[in-house]
Design an enzyme around this catalytic site. Structure first.
Site, PDB file in Angstrom:
ATOM      1  CE  LYS A 175      -2.186   2.485   3.149  1.00  0.00           C
ATOM      2  NZ  LYS A 175      -1.974   3.819   2.546  1.00  0.00           N
ATOM      3  CD  GLU A 250      13.239  -0.012   9.642  1.00  0.00           C
ATOM      4  OE1 GLU A 250      13.697   1.027  10.164  1.00  0.00           O
ATOM      5  OE2 GLU A 250      13.829  -1.094   9.676  1.00  0.00           O
ATOM      6  CB  CYS A 284      13.187   8.048   8.866  1.00  0.00           C
ATOM      7  SG  CYS A 284      14.167   7.078   7.736  1.00  0.00           S
ATOM      8  CD  GLU A 383      10.072  11.931  12.720  1.00  0.00           C
ATOM      9  OE1 GLU A 383       8.945  11.476  12.963  1.00  0.00           O
ATOM     10  OE2 GLU A 383      10.911  11.343  12.007  1.00  0.00           O
TER      11      GLU A 383
END
Ligand code: NAD
Length: 491
Positions: A175, A250, A284, A383
């Site tokens: 997806k 992840e 990331c 973040e």
């Protein structure tokens, strides 16, 4: 203006979904494509196709070497069509063309690497502690894999899932994100051309709810490979309570970069700039927390400011552009909100901090450097997933390690020092899945990638990652020709 239309790829056919949504060009904020929005019905069809394909001799009957050859061919096709894929990724995500072209060339290498690994997966012959017995293990493909990726680097993040999954003999429903799915839907054409049997790879796009949920909780799914944010990961883990799928995650990061005064600051600044401003900070592993030994702090901030000021921001399709827009409007709003809280908490803007002049359309944000006293400031702790570097001074190595490890994340880290002994001490002490010493943001298919803590579970890349797509079958063989003793006769 008419919108470019994309389709889902299910069971070897390109099909429309019942629902669609518009994809916006981040450089203009305007709709440019009409995307299929997979719902539960489309997810079910894709998973059922993958399950049929898993058992079908057209796939299950291939040797590992033959599967590897298909992956090699896919790698070659990705390399051949890299420009088209890069243009689409740039259009749909705003990532600059020079980055997408370079990264997609590298994606081809990932498929080739995993193609080469396909026939290197081995079971073991065990030195069994019983007479007249032979025991060995087989590594068998785990089944249908649900792969879910976020919008940044979708082709790359898919390759580290599809590559080992297909090499191991699994089938996949992938997806794409609802943001910027165009490159993956186009990539489906290459999967088709490479000659994978129908249903082996299925590619959808759609929203987390319902498509992501339906896919990760589907009873026919045995393995979930997820990349995205930690909050979504919690939903995914809850979804897998339904099918008990083996899951790797992840997730995000807030990666620290430690710079000691003995490092060559001008050289180091290039790595820091690339570490935070590449992909407009939407990476990331972005080196978003910079800890600098106090005696070098002001000098390094001045060098970084001068280099940040020269970054050319603009049209991501222009090869001269060095930083493009953010991928979504909600990203920019998030960054602006965290920055406002950070300034209220005492952080100072060294440069940037707002929308660039002369770019009224699109979701642009300036390369931004913020100085802060400690980790309590929101932009140091959270973040942002954007082009914001937070710089904090330290006095001792001990303090640098403590500040670097003071996070719930643990994806990557960087150390810049001329001292080999110090580098080795820090390698051991930094709690992160990756430590880059005197370099930053290097990746390779050969090297495992993944985090500690809230940055995730499991590793992608490297030879071992293929084992995560297999399960072990233990085989016992009695080698004696004597009759099996009667269990009720005592000897
Ligand atoms: P996100 O978590 O919002 O979305 C990721 C994917 O999950 C999307 O495809 C989304 O549709 C899907 N999803 C949403 N809800 C779901 C649900 N309930 N069930 C199943 N799937 C669902 O992430 P994002 O904002 O698109 O991406 C940014 C995040 O990804 C950042 O935190 C970033 O650090 C992380 N990331 C990690 C890595 C890594 O390798 N560690 C790489 C890139 C990005």
């Amino acid at each position: 203006m008419s919108l470019t239309r994309f389709q889902l790829y299910i069971d070897g056919a390109f099909v429309d979904a019942e629902n669609t949504f518009e994809s916006l060009d981040p450089a203009t904020g305007r709709a440019w494509a009409l995307m299929p929005a997979a719902g539960e019905a489309e997810v079910n069809r894709a998973v059922e196709a993958a399950d049929r394909a898993f058992h079908d001799p057209a796939w299950a009957g291939l040797t590992a070497t033959q599967r590897g050859r298909l992956l090699m061919k896919l790698g070659d096709l990705v390399a051949e069509h890299a420009v088209r894929l890069a243009e689409l990724e740039t259009r749909d995500t705003g990532k600059i063309i020079r980055e997408t072209k370079a990264q997609i060339g590298y994606v081809a290498d990932y498929y080739r690497y995993f193609g080469g690994l396909a026939d290197k997966v081995q079971g073991a012959h065990l030195p069994i502690d019983k007479p007249d017995m032979e025991v060995f293990t087989r590594r068998e493909p785990i089944g249908v894999v649900a792969a879910i990726v976020p919008w940044n680097s979708q082709l790359f993040l898919s390759a580290v899932k599809l590559g080992p999954a297909l090499a191991a003999g699994c089938t996949v429903v992938l997806k794409a994100s609802e943001d910027g799915p165009a490159p993956l839907l186009e990539f489906a054409r290459l999967v088709d051309e490479a000659g994978f049997p129908k249903g082996v790879v299925n590619i959808l796009t759609g929203f987390g709810e319902p498509a992501g949920r339906a896919l990760t909780s589907h009873p026919l799914v045995s393995r979930v490979a997820f990349t995205g944010g930690p909050a979504t990961a919690r939903h995914v883990v809850r979804n897998t309570a339904e099918n008990l799928a083996h899951t790797t995650l992840e997730l995000g990061g807030k990666s620290p970069v430690l710079v000691f005064a003995d490092a060559d600051l001008d050289s180091v600044s290039n790595a820091i700039i690339a570490g935070i401003f590449a992909a407009t900070g939407q990476s990331c592993v972005a080196g978003s927390r910079l800890y600098v030994e106090r005696s070098a702090h002001d000098r390094l901030v001045e060098i970084l400011k001068a280099k940040a000021a020269k970054i050319r921001i603009g049209d991501p399709q222009d090869p001269a552009t060095e930083m493009g827009p953010l991928a979504t409007l909600r990203q920019r709003e998030h960054i602006e909100a965290v920055l406002a809280r950070s300034l209220a908490a005492g952080a100072r803007i060294a440069c940037g901090g707002g929308r660039p002049a002369g770019l009224p359309e699109g979701w642009f944000f300036e390369p931004t450097i913020v100085t802060a006293a400690d980790n309590a400031v929101p932009c140091v702790a959270e973040e942002l997933f954007g082009p914001v570097l937070s710089v904090v001074p330290f006095d001792t190595e001990e303090e640098a390690v403590a500040k670097a490890n003071d996070t719930r994340f643990g994806l990557a880290s960087g150390v810049f020092t001329a001292s080999l002994t110090r580098a080795h001490r820090l390698i051991r002490r930094l709690r992160a899945g990756i430590v880059w010493v005197n370099t930053y943001r290097a990746v390779s298919p050969i090297v495992p990638f993944g985090g500690y803590g809230q940055s995730g579970l499991g590793r992608e890349g490297g030879a071992e990652s293929i084992l995560d797509y297999t399960r072990t079958k233990s085989v016992w063989i009695r080698t004696s020709d004597d009759p099996i003793p009667d269990p009720f006769v005592m000897r």
